[in-house]
Enzyme design. Structure first.
Site, short mmCIF file in Angstrom:
data_model
loop_
_atom_site.label_atom_id
_atom_site.label_comp_id
_atom_site.label_asym_id
_atom_site.label_seq_id
_atom_site.Cartn_x
_atom_site.Cartn_y
_atom_site.Cartn_z
N HIS A 35 -1.02 -38.43 11.70
CA HIS A 35 0.23 -39.14 12.00
C HIS A 35 1.28 -38.19 12.59
CE1 HIS A 35 -0.93 -42.90 9.91
NE2 HIS A 35 -1.71 -42.07 9.23
N GLU A 59 10.19 -5.73 3.58
CA GLU A 59 10.37 -7.04 2.97
C GLU A 59 9.97 -7.01 1.50
OE1 GLU A 59 9.00 -7.80 7.30
OE2 GLU A 59 8.58 -6.35 5.69
N GLY A 77 -5.01 -5.25 5.76
CA GLY A 77 -4.23 -6.19 4.96
C GLY A 77 -4.74 -7.60 4.98
N ARG A 78 -5.11 -8.10 6.15
CA ARG A 78 -5.55 -9.49 6.27
C ARG A 78 -6.97 -9.70 5.75
NH1 ARG A 78 -4.81 -6.88 10.86
NH2 ARG A 78 -6.41 -6.72 12.48
N LYS A 126 9.54 -3.98 13.98
CA LYS A 126 9.99 -3.28 12.78
C LYS A 126 10.94 -2.13 13.12
CE LYS A 126 5.83 -4.05 9.94
NZ LYS A 126 4.73 -3.35 9.23
N GLU A 145 -3.76 -11.82 14.56
CA GLU A 145 -3.44 -10.41 14.42
C GLU A 145 -4.64 -9.54 14.78
OE1 GLU A 145 -0.33 -8.80 11.49
OE2 GLU A 145 -2.24 -8.31 10.52
N LYS A 168 0.83 -1.21 0.00
CA LYS A 168 0.00 0.00 0.00
C LYS A 168 0.87 1.26 0.00
CE LYS A 168 -3.66 -0.13 2.57
NZ LYS A 168 -4.56 -0.13 3.74
#
Length: 539
Positions: free
Chosen positions: A384, A211, A267-268, A504, A353, A205
């Site tokens: 398993h 990153e 964002g999510r 951050k 979050e 955005k």
């Protein structure tokens, strides 16, 4: 009124005293109509709550708490554009992104729907240009490879959906997702790709996300090195999902290939915004539109259905019952569908979050558990691995089982065996195996303590006819609104995420040391020691 002071909360405490030692075997034996009374359907999903340690009385008490916490009013506030994300002064309108109706959606007295539809049409137009070969790379070759560069909500949602609907993918394009700043993620994604045929989507955005922009700049260097055509080539191989037009232009991306989204899209919750461009390219316009329809159907159910039959509300209330009264600290999401192999990871961000908060809406410390730890893997592999802990461990772990009546990829009797395992696991967790049953089977006395299954482990089973784009959209919306429901009851702000900021900030400070290859500012003793180790072992 604070949550723990509400009479509805105290009524649930009293009810829990009566329920905490009641076994599911007894609940089923006492109520022949239990399954019918505790099974609900909407938006393509059937949800069976009957294997949970609750009764219709429990649900009634939880619904009374929800009403006392003004859940119905809060739902209306979110859909109406009220700025419920108060710490950031924002509306929360991800539901408008998939609005299939003709009604306006207002934010600050402005209808946001024309802007949403405009971006959606631009996404469709760009997708068709790539599919038809009208949009080509710098050398005139058609685009065959899409690499989405994002992180968090700009990566987890699109990647999860792309994998889930992979059988319907656009056969002319393949899509990869790169999020980790670890160089191996990008290097491995680029291996074997032709720069002439590769398109990068930079999803940020602000166009400053560390990153994403690190990966974008490295991808740009790779492109220019392999093409040897100069900076002008960037515009043919990069598009941006951003609101920072100046930074996008400085990078070399054509603003005509920049797709905006808005600060009222968290964002999510953004995969149905321009962040979903990778999905539209990878799956096709029709598939993306069907996905939106599924979201909208569950959105409308959540908005309009009474609490007593509202699937996201019921899911949320059952979660509160275990989280706060049984003190269960986690929930396992277990899809018996390989296509949903990233669904649990996606929900980790969506849930943890959102509701991983310890301060209420008034800024006061809370003295009860809020968001649970969300985890899980697809069946039958998980059986398993970690099911032993769920069956016989000392922790209570409520489980959501997700299954389908029909497979995406039919092959022999695979799906029958998969479904048999799903149903067997939820049955075993609920009813267990008693000492008497083991003795009747001839189990040696010495092994009885080890082979006994207590049962009474709660599960919710969600089933749909088949995993389609529409069904997937409604499933994601279901969990989104479940999370919202729980946030309202816990009285937390579900749409900010200040907890990610400190790390951050500190990373920027530590990066100064790493770039200088020496300590240039003071750190705590442990961090100083770790930095020294790093410096001493670099090659």
């Amino acid at each position: 009124m604070k949550l723990l002071e509400r009479p509805e909360w105290n009524a649930l405490l009293d009810h829990h005293k009566k329920m905490h030692s009641v076994h599911l075997r007894d609940l089923f034996a006492q109520d022949p109509a239990r399954v019918e009374d505790l099974t609900f359907q909407a938006a393509g999903w059937r949800i069976d709550f009957s294997k949970n340690r609750l009764t219709t009385e429990t649900l009634g008490l939880l619904q009374s708490l929800a009403k006392a916490c003004q859940l119905e009013e809060r739902i209306q506030e979110m859909f109406s554009g009220k700025k419920i994300n108060q710490t950031e002064g924002r509306s929360v309108l991800h539901t408008a992104l998939r609005n299939q109706g003709n009604e306006p959606v207002y934010m600050d007295s402005q209808d946001v729907m024309p802007g949403i539809r405009k971006v959606l049409e631009r996404m469709k137009g760009f997708t068709k240009k790539v599919e038809s070969g009208e949009f080509v790379g710098a050398t005139g070759k058609r685009i065959k490879h899409i690499v989405n560069l994002g992180i968090g909500g700009s990566d987890l949602g699109p990647e999860m959906v792309y994998r889930a609907l992979y059988a319907q993918r656009n056969r002319g394009l393949d899509v990869q997702f790169v999020s980790n700043i670890d160089s191996s993620h990008l290097v491995n994604a680029l291996e074997g790709l032709s720069a002439e045929e590769t398109l990068f989507i930079v999803a940020s955005k602000t166009f400053t996300t560390q990153e994403t922009m690190t990966n974008a700049n490295s991808a740009k260097s790779w492109l220019l090195e392999n093409l040897g055509l100069g900076e002008a080539a960037v515009a043919h191989h990069f598009v941006a999902l951003s609101t920072n037009n100046q930074a996008v232009q400085n990078f070399g991306i054509d603003l005509n290939n920049t797709f905006e989204f808005w600060d009222w899209v968290g964002g999510r919750y953004s995969l149905t915004s321009a962040i979903g461009l990778s999905l539209m390219l990878g799956l096709g316009v029709t598939c993306f539109e069907e996905l939106l329809e599924g979201f909208y159907e569950m959105d409308q159910h959540f908005l309009n259905c009474p609490l007593e039959e509202n699937l996201p509300v019921l899911m949320g209330l059952v979660g509160v019952w275990y989280n706060n009264f049984f003190e269960a600290e986690s929930v396992a999401v277990l899809p018996y569908c390989q296509q949903l192999n990233r669904f649990s990871a996606y929900l980790q961000q969506a849930d943890m979050e959102s509701n991983g908060k310890s301060v209420d809406r008034s800024g006061d410390k809370v003295y009860y558990q809020t968001g649970p730890i969300v985890w899980g893997e697809p069946g039958t592999g998980g059986q398993h691995a970690f099911y032993q802990l769920i069956h016989q461990g000392s922790k209570l772990i409520p489980c959501d089982f997700i299954g389908f009546a029909n497979p995406v990829d039919p092959l022999g009797d695979h799906h029958q065996k998969l479904t048999a395992n799903l149903l067997a696991q939820s049955k075993a967790l609920a009813f267990g195996k008693t000492t008497e049953q083991l003795k009747a089977e001839g189990c040696p006395e010495s092994l009885l303590p080890y082979k006994e299954f207590e049962g009474n482990r709660p599960t919710t089973t969600l089933m749909a006819p088949k995993l389609t784009p529409k069904v997937l959209g409604s499933l994601i919306s279901l969990y989104e609104h479940k999370i919202f429901t729980q946030g309202v009851l816990w009285d937390v702000f579900s749409f900010d995420q200040w907890g990610v900021e400190l790390g951050k900030q500190l990373a920027t400070d530590i990066l100064e040391n790493l770039n200088a290859k020496k300590l240039v500012n003071s750190q705590d003793p442990s961090t100083q020691s770790l930095l020294n180790y790093y410096f001493n072992h670099q090659e």
